[in-house]
Design a protein around this motif. Structure first.
Motif, PDB file in Angstrom:
ATOM      1  N   ASP A 357      -9.659   7.137  -7.973  1.00  0.00           N
ATOM      2  CA  ASP A 357     -11.009   7.651  -7.708  1.00  0.00           C
ATOM      3  C   ASP A 357     -11.938   6.577  -7.144  1.00  0.00           C
ATOM      4  O   ASP A 357     -12.848   6.882  -6.374  1.00  0.00           O
ATOM      5  CB  ASP A 357     -11.616   8.220  -8.997  1.00  0.00           C
ATOM      6  N   ARG A 358     -11.704   5.330  -7.520  1.00  0.00           N
ATOM      7  CA  ARG A 358     -12.567   4.238  -7.050  1.00  0.00           C
ATOM      8  C   ARG A 358     -12.009   3.567  -5.795  1.00  0.00           C
ATOM      9  O   ARG A 358     -12.434   2.472  -5.422  1.00  0.00           O
ATOM     10  CB  ARG A 358     -12.786   3.218  -8.167  1.00  0.00           C
ATOM     11  N   ASP A 359     -11.047   4.219  -5.169  1.00  0.00           N
ATOM     12  CA  ASP A 359     -10.513   3.791  -3.858  1.00  0.00           C
ATOM     13  C   ASP A 359      -9.799   2.445  -3.895  1.00  0.00           C
ATOM     14  O   ASP A 359      -9.572   1.839  -2.848  1.00  0.00           O
ATOM     15  CB  ASP A 359     -11.631   3.733  -2.806  1.00  0.00           C
ATOM     16  N   ILE A 360      -9.430   2.001  -5.078  1.00  0.00           N
ATOM     17  CA  ILE A 360      -8.695   0.737  -5.179  1.00  0.00           C
ATOM     18  C   ILE A 360      -7.239   0.948  -4.775  1.00  0.00           C
ATOM     19  O   ILE A 360      -6.622   0.081  -4.150  1.00  0.00           O
ATOM     20  CB  ILE A 360      -8.803   0.159  -6.604  1.00  0.00           C
ATOM     21  N   LEU A 361      -6.695   2.113  -5.127  1.00  0.00           N
ATOM     22  CA  LEU A 361      -5.329   2.472  -4.769  1.00  0.00           C
ATOM     23  C   LEU A 361      -5.330   3.749  -3.949  1.00  0.00           C
ATOM     24  O   LEU A 361      -6.065   4.693  -4.258  1.00  0.00           O
ATOM     25  CB  LEU A 361      -4.471   2.665  -6.024  1.00  0.00           C
ATOM     26  N   GLU A 362      -4.493   3.805  -2.925  1.00  0.00           N
ATOM     27  CA  GLU A 362      -4.403   4.977  -2.063  1.00  0.00           C
ATOM     28  C   GLU A 362      -3.331   5.943  -2.565  1.00  0.00           C
ATOM     29  O   GLU A 362      -2.372   5.539  -3.235  1.00  0.00           O
ATOM     30  CB  GLU A 362      -4.082   4.546  -0.626  1.00  0.00           C
ATOM     31  N   GLU A 363      -3.501   7.203  -2.208  1.00  0.00           N
ATOM     32  CA  GLU A 363      -2.566   8.240  -2.625  1.00  0.00           C
ATOM     33  C   GLU A 363      -1.137   7.919  -2.193  1.00  0.00           C
ATOM     34  O   GLU A 363      -0.191   8.026  -2.988  1.00  0.00           O
ATOM     35  CB  GLU A 363      -3.016   9.580  -2.021  1.00  0.00           C
ATOM     36  N   GLU A 364      -0.964   7.522  -0.948  1.00  0.00           N
ATOM     37  CA  GLU A 364       0.375   7.241  -0.417  1.00  0.00           C
ATOM     38  C   GLU A 364       1.059   6.121  -1.202  1.00  0.00           C
ATOM     39  O   GLU A 364       2.258   6.188  -1.489  1.00  0.00           O
ATOM     40  CB  GLU A 364       0.268   6.859   1.058  1.00  0.00           C
ATOM     41  N   VAL A 365       0.304   5.100  -1.563  1.00  0.00           N
ATOM     42  CA  VAL A 365       0.860   3.972  -2.309  1.00  0.00           C
ATOM     43  C   VAL A 365       1.258   4.408  -3.719  1.00  0.00           C
ATOM     44  O   VAL A 365       2.328   4.032  -4.222  1.00  0.00           O
ATOM     45  CB  VAL A 365      -0.156   2.821  -2.370  1.00  0.00           C
ATOM     46  N   LEU A 366       0.419   5.199  -4.357  1.00  0.00           N
ATOM     47  CA  LEU A 366       0.722   5.677  -5.711  1.00  0.00           C
ATOM     48  C   LEU A 366       1.982   6.526  -5.737  1.00  0.00           C
ATOM     49  O   LEU A 366       2.847   6.365  -6.613  1.00  0.00           O
ATOM     50  CB  LEU A 366      -0.469   6.474  -6.249  1.00  0.00           C
ATOM     51  N   VAL A 367       2.112   7.439  -4.784  1.00  0.00           N
ATOM     52  CA  VAL A 367       3.286   8.310  -4.738  1.00  0.00           C
ATOM     53  C   VAL A 367       4.543   7.489  -4.464  1.00  0.00           C
ATOM     54  O   VAL A 367       5.593   7.691  -5.091  1.00  0.00           O
ATOM     55  CB  VAL A 367       3.101   9.406  -3.660  1.00  0.00           C
ATOM     56  N   ASP A 368       4.455   6.548  -3.540  1.00  0.00           N
ATOM     57  CA  ASP A 368       5.604   5.707  -3.215  1.00  0.00           C
ATOM     58  C   ASP A 368       5.991   4.835  -4.410  1.00  0.00           C
ATOM     59  O   ASP A 368       7.176   4.645  -4.697  1.00  0.00           O
ATOM     60  CB  ASP A 368       5.268   4.829  -2.009  1.00  0.00           C
ATOM     61  N   TRP A 369       5.003   4.307  -5.111  1.00  0.00           N
ATOM     62  CA  TRP A 369       5.270   3.512  -6.322  1.00  0.00           C
ATOM     63  C   TRP A 369       5.987   4.362  -7.372  1.00  0.00           C
ATOM     64  O   TRP A 369       6.943   3.906  -8.004  1.00  0.00           O
ATOM     65  CB  TRP A 369       3.949   2.983  -6.884  1.00  0.00           C
ATOM     66  N   TYR A 370       5.552   5.595  -7.541  1.00  0.00           N
ATOM     67  CA  TYR A 370       6.141   6.483  -8.553  1.00  0.00           C
ATOM     68  C   TYR A 370       7.596   6.821  -8.206  1.00  0.00           C
ATOM     69  O   TYR A 370       8.470   6.825  -9.070  1.00  0.00           O
ATOM     70  CB  TYR A 370       5.315   7.777  -8.653  1.00  0.00           C
ATOM     71  N   ASP A 371       7.846   7.100  -6.937  1.00  0.00           N
ATOM     72  CA  ASP A 371       9.183   7.532  -6.516  1.00  0.00           C
ATOM     73  C   ASP A 371      10.193   6.388  -6.472  1.00  0.00           C
ATOM     74  O   ASP A 371      11.402   6.634  -6.455  1.00  0.00           O
ATOM     75  CB  ASP A 371       9.107   8.183  -5.120  1.00  0.00           C
TER      76      ASP A 371
END
Length: 474
Positions: A357-371
């Motif tokens: 929410d605070r734009d520190i991490l991007e959606e694409e990075v989070l999903v890639d990290w999870y997978d």
């Protein structure tokens, strides 16, 4: 339109401004050239001679430059777009204008040709250091030291650095009762330049010595207490600069250790300044991996508040840099899963959502990290446990994106990922609220997670329902 001189500073109230660079392409074929129309105004804002940024462009582009200061025309051979030159100007500003300590542009260059060195002194914080002598522009500056300049670079008097004198010129003529003459032998008006060159920055400064020897135009020979203090400060800064250079000879791990100690001291002294930390990371050449250190030093059990307090620090490194974000995630994994597991693991989902929410991490990075779990920062079992905790949030990200893509195909109206979910839910206060649809996949629930932390299609059991995470309830 004006820009911040330090364009990495997004503050709209930043007081150091410069005009946006204007470039005009003229001619064609082999005669094509680019005129930097307002480089004089830009140079005035930077308090540097216009020839310096123009020569910098030439060296960076490998192109010839032409300087016609009388007609205010500054030319780079070839066709070059204004945005590209603006980016190169940022490089010039970083290397030759901004203070390496406080990042302010209130610096003055002192040139010492005999020593083959150029010093940069900051009027804002008093920091003094050597500029990067590896760049080709320094050769030009050594040969063309800046004079004390006024408006639009007009010479006001004695220049910086060292020059060679000539017997029987200048002061000696006046001593003999003669009037001051210019290079052509004509009488010159008082205060006017005495050289033939049209460019005041190419003109050698006035000569103070009549014996023809080189001299240092500084305060080194003053026998005053003030001069002695300045000498001591000069020596101290010189030693500091040597230490800085030695740091770069160390291995990357050693430099990361230095950065760790630097940030740790700043936190202990409650002096965490985002600009200062960025400058130190760039000095040690560890900017990309610095977020790993920042996460481990600045975050602890009070992580929710610290994300807000140190947001500007994190954004200095992670904004637009996905590799830096992945290093930051590695640090967060260590804090949540190892350093403060008992306190933070139950709150993992809300902490990761806050970082998003605070734009520190991007959606694409989070999903890639999870997978793609990795054992680089924590044990495999801990990595899987963290992913189980944050699965509802990651699933929401994935399905919100999928729903957005479907909506775009259906009616051609783009929707923000945060505004939709598969359940047809609504958004209230940044939280997604689902409906009673059995297929709903809201952030407050999700399918079963296998050993790898990846969701399956098996519906949750009653026991699993009791363990579902409500972000707003944490």
């Amino acid at each position: 339109m004006t820009l911040n001189i330090d364009r990495s500073n997004p503050d709209q109230f930043y007081r150091y401004k410069m005009p946006r660079l204007v470039a005009k392409v003229e001619g064609s074929g082999n005669g094509i050239k680019t005129v930097v129309a307002n480089i004089t105004e830009i140079a005035k804002s930077l308090d540097r001679p216009p020839a310096y940024p123009l020569k910098y462009f030439g060296y960076e582009l490998g192109a010839q430059t032409m300087i016609d200061s009388k007609n205010d025309r500054y030319i780079v051979n070839g066709a070059h777009e204004a945005p590209r030159l603006q980016e190169m100007l940022d490089g010039f500003i970083k290397k030759f204008v901004l203070c390496q300590s406080c990042n302010n542009p209130e610096t003055v260059l002192q040139v010492y040709p005999k020593k083959n060195t150029i010093k940069q002194n900051c009027a804002a914080c008093g920091y003094s250091c050597m500029v990067d002598m590896k760049h080709k522009l320094t050769t030009y500056i050594l040969k063309n030291p800046p004079a004390e300049v006024g408006e639009y670079g007009e010479s006001k008097g004695k220049g910086k650095g060292k020059v060679k004198g000539r017997k029987g010129s200048g002061k000696e003529d006046e001593k003999n009762g003669g009037s001051k003459t210019n290079g052509a032998g004509d009488k010159a008006a008082p205060g006017s330049p005495t050289t033939e060159t049209e460019n005041p920055f190419d003109a050698p400064p006035p000569v103070d010595a009549v014996d023809g020897d080189e001299f240092d135009d500084d305060w080194g020979d003053e026998d005053t207490e003030q001069a002695r203090k300045r000498t001591r400060k000069e020596l101290t800064n010189g030693i500091k600069n040597l230490t800085t250079n030695d740091d770069l000879d160390k291995t990357e791990d050693e430099r990361l250790d230095l950065f760790y100690e630097f940030v740790k001291k700043r936190k202990q002294g409650d002096q965490v300044d985002d600009k200062e930390i960025l400058v130190e990371a760039e000095r040690l050449e560890v900017k990309e991996k610095a977020p790993l250190i920042l996460a481990r030093v600045l975050l602890d059990t009070n992580m929710m508040k610290q994300i807000k307090d140190y947001r500007k620090v994190f954004l200095r490194f992670t904004a637009g840099n996905q590799r830096a974000q992945k290093y930051f995630l590695g640090g967060v994994e260590h804090i949540v899963g190892v350093a403060h597991s008992s306190e933070l693991m139950p709150k993992a989902v809300v902490l990761f959502k806050e970082l998003y929410d605070r734009d520190i991490l991007e959606e694409e990075v989070l999903v890639d990290w999870y997978d793609k779990p990795t054992k680089k920062y924590v044990a495999k079992s801990i990595a899987e446990e963290i992913r189980k905790k944050v699965f509802p949030f990651i699933k929401w990200l994935k399905e919100a994106e999928s729903e957005t893509d479907e909506s775009d195909e259906d009616d051609g109206i783009p929707l923000a990922p945060s505004a939709v979910n598969k359940a047809g839910g609504d958004v209230k206060g940044g939280n997604v609220v689902g409906t009673n649809n059995s297929k709903a996949a809201t952030i407050n629930g999700g399918p079963k997670v296998n050993g790898n932390g990846i969701g399956t299609n098996t519906p949750p059991t009653e026991e699993e329902d009791e363990e579902e995470v409500d972000i707003d309830a944490i």
